[in-house]
Enzyme design. Structure first.
Site, PDB file in Angstrom:
ATOM      1  N   ASP A   1       0.834  -1.213   0.000  1.00 55.79           N
ATOM      2  CA  ASP A   1       0.000   0.000   0.000  1.00 55.79           C
ATOM      3  C   ASP A   1       0.868   1.262   0.000  1.00 55.79           C
ATOM      4  O   ASP A   1       0.605   2.223  -0.727  1.00 55.79           O
ATOM      5  CB  ASP A   1      -0.898  -0.041   1.247  1.00 55.79           C
ATOM      6  CG  ASP A   1      -2.051   0.944   1.206  1.00 55.79           C
ATOM      7  OD1 ASP A   1      -1.924   1.980   0.532  1.00 55.79           O
ATOM      8  OD2 ASP A   1      -3.060   0.691   1.871  1.00 55.79           O
TER       9      ASP A   1
ATOM     10  N   CYS B   1      -4.136   5.724  -1.687  1.00 56.87           N
ATOM     11  CA  CYS B   1      -4.666   5.018  -2.854  1.00 56.87           C
ATOM     12  C   CYS B   1      -4.487   5.916  -4.062  1.00 56.87           C
ATOM     13  O   CYS B   1      -4.978   7.041  -4.082  1.00 56.87           O
ATOM     14  CB  CYS B   1      -6.139   4.683  -2.672  1.00 56.87           C
ATOM     15  SG  CYS B   1      -6.875   3.969  -4.161  1.00 56.87           S
TER      16      CYS B   1
ATOM     17  N   HIS C   1      -8.731  -1.854   7.962  1.00 58.77           N
ATOM     18  CA  HIS C   1      -7.683  -1.172   7.188  1.00 58.77           C
ATOM     19  C   HIS C   1      -8.048   0.310   7.195  1.00 58.77           C
ATOM     20  O   HIS C   1      -8.914   0.747   6.447  1.00 58.77           O
ATOM     21  CB  HIS C   1      -7.651  -1.734   5.763  1.00 58.77           C
ATOM     22  CG  HIS C   1      -6.637  -1.083   4.885  1.00 58.77           C
ATOM     23  ND1 HIS C   1      -5.477  -1.711   4.514  1.00 58.77           N
ATOM     24  CD2 HIS C   1      -6.583   0.136   4.317  1.00 58.77           C
ATOM     25  CE1 HIS C   1      -4.758  -0.899   3.748  1.00 58.77           C
ATOM     26  NE2 HIS C   1      -5.428   0.233   3.602  1.00 58.77           N
TER      27      HIS C   1
HETATM   28 ZN    ZN Z   1      -4.470   1.838   2.743  1.00 64.11          ZN
END
Ligand code: ZN
Length: 314
Positions: free
Chosen positions: A17, A243, A210
């Protein structure tokens, strides 16, 4: 240290990530050195890569090599993110222990992120589960519900949709489904409401939280989730990540701060904070131009601090 002696599982997602959402590309050897340092600190689950085309995410071009290295660390659960069946096949071929597939509760984010509708993603979970059952039944399959608390593209996301989707992915064959605050929109009351509903809907198949720290509520949200019985938390060293397809969303919950919170509360993570702080060095060395965050590494632990896991490392 072993997992039986811990109260919560800290699942480090930085190598996936974190690294996939920054411009710098960390060389493979340095990724491996960072993963080794995280492991030395007591981290026992790491999302090490995502299996996506290298032209889309050149940061993840060495996914198979990183998995191969991470698998040499005894007792480490090696996870990878996959967007589809093709990615799952590559991850299974590389030998991962666990696959995680993001399924977006926001229709708009689903199209932007994986170019599929939510219904098409449920079919993808079915295909991956069937492939897994036939070729690699030992590999765990998680389908995390992304944008579960709101979406930068469409705004509000219906809570009924989130729970419906979690039920669908479990029915499609996923072993567990957690909730992701992909955009950093969540607040603790919302976290409690949705994790309570998730548990009521899918029981022990309710998975990890998350959560992001985009608006400063990351730790408060983790604590809210813990109070609802969540015991598995994704976080990222240095708060790296976000993201790439959720504009303005940045910053996973900082692993170092999360471990400190739990350890200070008497909740065992099995992670040694001093060794965790040391693991920031290979991270920073691998991406020298990126900002590495974290309040506790900056301030240090309080005088007289006794971590809950003390003694568990010996
Ligand atoms: Zn994340």
């Amino acid at each position: 240290m072993n997992s039986a002696s811990t109260d919560v599982l800290i699942s480090e997602v930085g190598p996936r990530d974190g690294l996939q959402s920054i411009k710098s590309i960390m060389p493979t050897a340095q990724k491996n050195a960072w993963i080794d340092a995280l492991y030395r600190a007591g981290i026992r689950e790491i999302e090490v890569a995502s299996f996506v085309p290298a032209k889309l995410l050149p940061q993840m071009a060495d996914a198979a090599q990183v998995v191969e290295h991470a698998k040499t660390l005894p007792g480490l659960t090696v996870m990878a993110l996959v967007p589809n069946l093709k990615g799952a096949q590559a991850a299974i071929a590389a030998g991962v222990h666990k696959i995680t597939l993001p399924v977006s509760a926001s229709a708009a984010h689903s199209l932007a992120n994986v170019r599929k509708t939510r219904e098409e993603m449920i079919e993808e979970v079915q295909k991956i589960a069937a492939y897994r059952n036939e070729h690699a039944p030992h590999v765990k399959l998680e389908a995390g519900i992304a944008t579960a608390f709101g979406c930068t593209l469409q705004g509000l996301v219906s809570e009924d949709d989130v729970i419906w989707l979690a039920e669908q992915v479990i029915a499609a064959g996923a072993d567990e489904s957690g909730l992701s605050d992909t955009t950093g929109y969540a607040n603790p009351a919302q976290i409690k409401r949705l994790f309570k509903r998730l548990k009521a809907a899918i029981g022990s198949k309710a998975g990890a939280a998350h959560l992001h720290n985009t608006r400063g509520l990351g730790l408060a949200n983790c604590l809210a989730a813990y109070e609802e019985g969540v015991t598995s938390f994704d976080s990222s060293m240095g708060g790296l990540g976000g993201c790439p397809y959720a504009p303005g969303a940045s910053g996973n919950v900082v692993t170092e701060d999360l471990v400190f919170m739990f350890e200070a509360m008497g909740i065992k993570t099995g992670v040694n904070l001093d060794l965790l702080f040391e693991a920031r060095q290979p991270l920073q060395a691998g991406v020298p131009n990126e900002a590495i965050y974290g309040m506790v590494p900056e301030a240090g632990t309080p005088k007289g601090f006794v971590p809950a896991s003390q003694g568990a490392y010996l």
